[in-house]
Design a protein around this motif. Structure first.
Motif, short mmCIF file in Angstrom:
data_model
loop_
_atom_site.label_atom_id
_atom_site.label_comp_id
_atom_site.label_asym_id
_atom_site.label_seq_id
_atom_site.Cartn_x
_atom_site.Cartn_y
_atom_site.Cartn_z
N ASP A 19 0.86 -1.18 0.00
CA ASP A 19 0.00 0.00 0.00
C ASP A 19 0.89 1.23 0.00
OD1 ASP A 19 -1.73 2.21 0.90
OD2 ASP A 19 -3.19 0.64 1.37
N ASP A 20 0.63 2.18 -0.88
CA ASP A 20 1.47 3.38 -0.94
C ASP A 20 1.31 4.26 0.30
OD1 ASP A 20 -1.14 3.92 -1.98
OD2 ASP A 20 -0.41 5.78 -2.85
N GLU A 21 0.29 4.02 1.09
CA GLU A 21 0.07 4.75 2.34
C GLU A 21 0.29 3.84 3.54
OE1 GLU A 21 -3.95 6.01 1.59
OE2 GLU A 21 -3.28 7.91 0.71
N ILE A 22 1.29 2.98 3.46
CA ILE A 22 1.52 1.96 4.48
C ILE A 22 1.75 2.56 5.87
CG2 ILE A 22 4.03 1.61 4.28
CD1 ILE A 22 1.42 -1.20 4.36
N ASP A 23 2.34 3.76 5.93
CA ASP A 23 2.57 4.39 7.23
C ASP A 23 1.27 4.66 7.98
OD1 ASP A 23 5.31 4.32 6.88
OD2 ASP A 23 5.41 6.37 6.09
N THR A 40 5.08 -8.28 6.31
CA THR A 40 6.08 -7.60 5.50
C THR A 40 5.34 -6.52 4.72
OG1 THR A 40 7.35 -9.63 5.26
CG2 THR A 40 7.81 -7.88 3.67
N THR A 41 5.90 -5.31 4.66
CA THR A 41 5.22 -4.22 3.97
C THR A 41 6.05 -3.68 2.82
OG1 THR A 41 6.14 -2.53 5.44
CG2 THR A 41 4.03 -3.51 6.09
N THR A 42 5.33 -3.10 1.87
CA THR A 42 5.96 -2.40 0.75
C THR A 42 4.99 -1.31 0.29
OG1 THR A 42 7.04 -2.62 -1.39
CG2 THR A 42 5.11 -3.98 -1.02
N THR A 43 5.54 -0.33 -0.41
CA THR A 43 4.72 0.82 -0.82
C THR A 43 4.36 0.83 -2.29
OG1 THR A 43 6.71 2.14 -1.16
CG2 THR A 43 5.63 2.30 1.01
N ASN A 44 4.73 -0.23 -3.04
CA ASN A 44 4.41 -0.22 -4.47
C ASN A 44 4.32 -1.63 -5.03
OD1 ASN A 44 7.11 -0.95 -5.83
ND2 ASN A 44 7.68 0.67 -4.38
N GLY A 45 3.71 -1.72 -6.20
CA GLY A 45 3.47 -3.02 -6.84
C GLY A 45 4.73 -3.72 -7.30
N ASP A 65 -3.26 -2.84 -2.17
CA ASP A 65 -3.97 -1.61 -2.49
C ASP A 65 -4.17 -1.56 -4.00
OD1 ASP A 65 -5.07 0.94 -2.41
OD2 ASP A 65 -3.14 1.95 -2.19
N GLU A 66 -5.32 -1.09 -4.43
CA GLU A 66 -5.61 -1.03 -5.86
C GLU A 66 -4.91 0.15 -6.53
OE1 GLU A 66 -7.15 0.33 -9.40
OE2 GLU A 66 -7.94 1.30 -7.61
N ASN A 67 -4.78 1.26 -5.82
CA ASN A 67 -4.25 2.48 -6.41
C ASN A 67 -2.88 2.81 -5.82
OD1 ASN A 67 -4.05 4.82 -7.87
ND2 ASN A 67 -5.40 6.00 -6.54
N MET A 68 -1.82 2.42 -6.54
CA MET A 68 -0.45 2.68 -6.10
C MET A 68 0.32 3.30 -7.26
SD MET A 68 0.59 -0.72 -3.91
CE MET A 68 0.11 -1.90 -5.16
N PRO A 69 1.39 4.04 -6.94
CA PRO A 69 2.22 4.59 -8.01
C PRO A 69 2.94 3.47 -8.76
CG PRO A 69 3.23 5.01 -5.87
CD PRO A 69 1.88 4.39 -5.62
N GLY A 70 3.33 3.74 -10.00
CA GLY A 70 3.98 2.70 -10.80
C GLY A 70 2.92 1.78 -11.36
N SER A 88 -0.31 -0.56 -11.26
CA SER A 88 -1.53 -0.53 -10.45
C SER A 88 -1.67 -1.80 -9.63
CB SER A 88 -2.75 -0.39 -11.37
OG SER A 88 -2.96 -1.62 -12.06
N GLY A 89 -2.59 -1.74 -8.70
CA GLY A 89 -2.89 -2.93 -7.90
C GLY A 89 -3.40 -4.08 -8.75
N LEU A 90 -4.19 -3.75 -9.77
CA LEU A 90 -4.71 -4.81 -10.65
C LEU A 90 -3.59 -5.47 -11.45
CD1 LEU A 90 -8.03 -3.16 -11.85
CD2 LEU A 90 -7.79 -5.12 -10.30
N GLU A 91 -2.65 -4.66 -11.96
CA GLU A 91 -1.51 -5.23 -12.69
C GLU A 91 -0.64 -6.04 -11.74
OE1 GLU A 91 1.17 -6.42 -15.45
OE2 GLU A 91 -0.78 -5.52 -15.83
N THR A 92 -0.44 -5.53 -10.53
CA THR A 92 0.33 -6.26 -9.52
C THR A 92 -0.35 -7.59 -9.21
OG1 THR A 92 1.05 -4.15 -8.55
CG2 THR A 92 1.30 -6.13 -7.20
N LEU A 93 -1.66 -7.56 -9.09
CA LEU A 93 -2.43 -8.79 -8.84
C LEU A 93 -2.16 -9.82 -9.93
CD1 LEU A 93 -4.76 -10.45 -7.51
CD2 LEU A 93 -6.33 -9.13 -8.94
N MET A 94 -2.22 -9.40 -11.19
CA MET A 94 -2.01 -10.34 -12.31
C MET A 94 -0.60 -10.92 -12.27
SD MET A 94 -4.86 -10.41 -13.54
CE MET A 94 -6.31 -9.43 -13.30
#
Length: 143
Positions: free
Chosen positions: A10-14, A31-36, A54-59, A61-67
């Motif tokens: 999630d880009d707003e992980i904090d 384990t956390t990360t801020t981008n796909g 998260d669906e909406n991240m920089p770089g 998207s969440g949907l592309e990351t999901l795939m």
């Protein structure tokens, strides 16, 4: 017993630190990360029991990351978490074989419920299968 391994991207992980602390206090390893892109790299390097995405991240998207994650590890449950309530996003995520879809803001108990629903179901099915198999063996031995 090993701790359940969670990846949370999630880009707003904090802003989610209280949620993460809640899960860690329940015995989960997060384990956390801020981008796909980083999420995909983490999935390549390690097996996770469940992924919050998260669906909406920089770089990417969440949907592309999901795939990309599903191409690497098709059986890992992925829970999509988003502010976006657009029906087409939900449909794309469901088509991408998500395990759950949560709308922000989420509370810790929603996260815990999703975890239990997605991970405990597997454990309960496994235990039931073991009981049924054991009973079958007992019946065979009694003959």
């Amino acid at each position: 017993m090993e701790k359940v391994q969670i990846l949370w991207a999630d880009d707003e992980i904090d802003l989610l630190k209280p949620h993460i602390m809640f899960l860690e206090n329940k015995g989960y390893e997060v384990t956390t990360t801020t981008n796909g892109r980083d999420a995909v790299e983490l999935v390549k390097a390690k097996e996770y029991d469940i992924i919050f995405l998260d669906e909406n991240m920089p770089g990417i998207s969440g949907l592309e990351t999901l795939m990309q994650i599903k191409n690497l590890r098709s059986n890992v449950p992925v829970v999509m978490i988003t502010k976006n309530e657009a029906e087409e996003i939900m449909e794309e995520a469901i088509g991408g074989k998500i395990a759950d879809y949560l709308i922000k803001p989420v509370n810790p108990n929603q996260i815990l419920l999703s975890l239990k629903k997605n991970l405990e179901d597997k454990r309960l099915i496994s235990e039931k299968l073991h009981r049924v198999t054991s009973r079958s063996f007992v019946k065979l031995e009694c003959r």
